[in-house]
Design an enzyme around this catalytic site. Structure first.
Site: not given
Ligand code: C5P
Length: 387
Positions: A196, A265, A275, A325
């Site tokens: 990202n 995610d 590859k 959240k």
């Molecule tokens: O659930 P979302 O990704 O929107 O949440 C964002 C927060 O969760 C951020 O603080 C990010 O660093 C943390 N996060 C995490 N591990 C993940 C996804 C998000 O620590 N796999």
């Protein structure tokens, strides 16, 4: 010949927060007709945190003690203001020579640190004092000097009120912050990945501000567009899984966890070992699986007194989603920002955020630098502590 090891605070391997430059024996750099940089020793010496000579010969010790600068190493010594640590290794008679001991005393008086040689079998097959101390011991003494140096620089900054517009105080002394920073990379194959736009600027701003306010700071660093600040411990973690493992390992030592990383995610279920070829494939279907949620897991494992703070980057209904959240991940604070707004979000030096806390405060902030926002976040941490 002597070897030069220089360590400085940049990204490196877990638990090795310094980068090591090694000068091979046969390299001369300066005074070498093949080297196009006539002042290599000056350029090099300005950017180091510690000049560590391992092993140091009687000859280089004598040169340092007398200000002789006739090669790269001795010129670097004279041109550098970094602390110097010397670990000598030589024949016992050479070590015990009054001339060598005199040079060592002189260098000690000049503030040079020594890791004295030990007794043992020497390169010349004799037994006596002159054997290089264990490397592990040398490294641990070098790290001690580096951390003293960092503390001294921070103290000087605080006393001088330096560091731009930011008030330097010691109000976070005793806190140990663990911060995830940057984006993660999830391998598709050895060449390709999913990632990202995260630059790491927000997380590093929190790290820098916390450092300036007297906290001990460790950053678990994914992929970033900028370098971490000096004076913080850096652990590299490329994928979400690596970041998860690094955080869980460090968590027990932290008093505050800040999840500033943009953790992917989803990651490919099975990264290919070789590859993936595009020939004869018009479509490529990737299967993705959810990555572990670091922030939620930290929250579940938290010990009494540990604060857990997250970020919520959203594109709409920012505050509403951030509140959800905060509840779902059981956070003490969440920093919500609308990444579609001009001056907010990825790779900018500024941000527009609302700080939400567990106890219901909702602080809507105007456009400000990420560093200024970092200080506001830290102010709220102190308010939670005070309550
Ligand atoms: O659930 P979302 O990704 O929107 O949440 C964002 C927060 O969760 C951020 O603080 C990010 O660093 C943390 N996060 C995490 N591990 C993940 C996804 C998000 O620590 N796999």
């Amino acid at each position: 010949m002597s070897q030069l090891l220089v360590r400085r605070s940049h990204r490196v391997q877990p638990h090795r927060p310094y980068q090591v430059f090694s000068l091979p024996d046969d390299q001369e750099y300066d005074y070498d007709p093949a080297n196009p940089d006539p002042i290599a020793h000056i350029n090099f010496s300005q950017d180091i945190d510690l000049l560590l000579i391992v092993p140091a010969t009687a000859n280089i010790i004598a040169k340092f003690a007398n200000g002789v600068a006739d090669d790269f190493l001795s010129s670097t010594y004279l041109a550098s203001t970094a602390p110097v640590m010397i670990a000598p290794a030589m024949n016992t008679t050479m070590w015990e020579q009054p001339a060598t001991q005199r040079n060592i005393q002189r260098l000690k008086a000049d503030g040079v640190h020594f890791v004295e040689p030990v007794a043992g079998e020497l390169a010349c097959k004799t037994v006596g004092t002159g054997k290089l101390e264990d490397v592990e011991n040398i490294v641990s003494q070098a790290l001690k000097v580096l951390s003293e140096k960092t503390k001294k620089v921070i103290k000087e900054n605080i006393e001088a009120g330096r560091n731009g517009d930011f008030a330097l105080k010691n109000d976070l002394s005793g806190e140990r912050l663990l911060i995830t920073v940057g984006g993660t990379r999830e391998a598709i194959d050895p060449v390709r990945f999913i990632s990202n736009h995260s630059s790491g600027k927000m997380g590093f701003a929190v790290a820098e501000a916390a450092r300036d306010r007297g906290a001990e700071v460790t950053v678990v660093c994914g992929v970033t567009a900028v370098e971490p600040p000096n004076g913080v411990a850096v652990i590299n973690a490329v994928s979400a899984r690596e970041m998860f493992d690094a955080v869980m390992k460090e968590l027990a030592n932290a008093t505050v966890f800040v999840g500033a990383a943009a953790v992917a995610d989803y990651a490919p279920t099975n990264a290919a070992d070789a590859k993936i070829k595009k020939e004869n494939q018009d479509k490529l279907i990737l299967e993705l699986k959810k990555t572990p949620d670091i922030l939620s897991e930290v929250s579940k494992r938290r010990k009494k007194g540990q604060l857990v703070i997250g970020f919520a980057a959203e594109t709409n209904e920012v505050v509403t989603y951030a509140k959800i959240k905060m509840g779902k991940k059981d956070l003490d604070m969440v920093i919500a920002n609308d990444i579609t707004k001009e001056g907010a979000g990825f790779n900018t030096d500024t941000n527009i955020a609302t700080i939400l806390t567990r106890v219901g405060s909702e602080i809507e902030l105007p456009l400000m630098s990420k560093r200024a926002l970092a200080d506001r976040i830290l102010d709220e941490i102190l308010k939670i502590r005070a309550a």
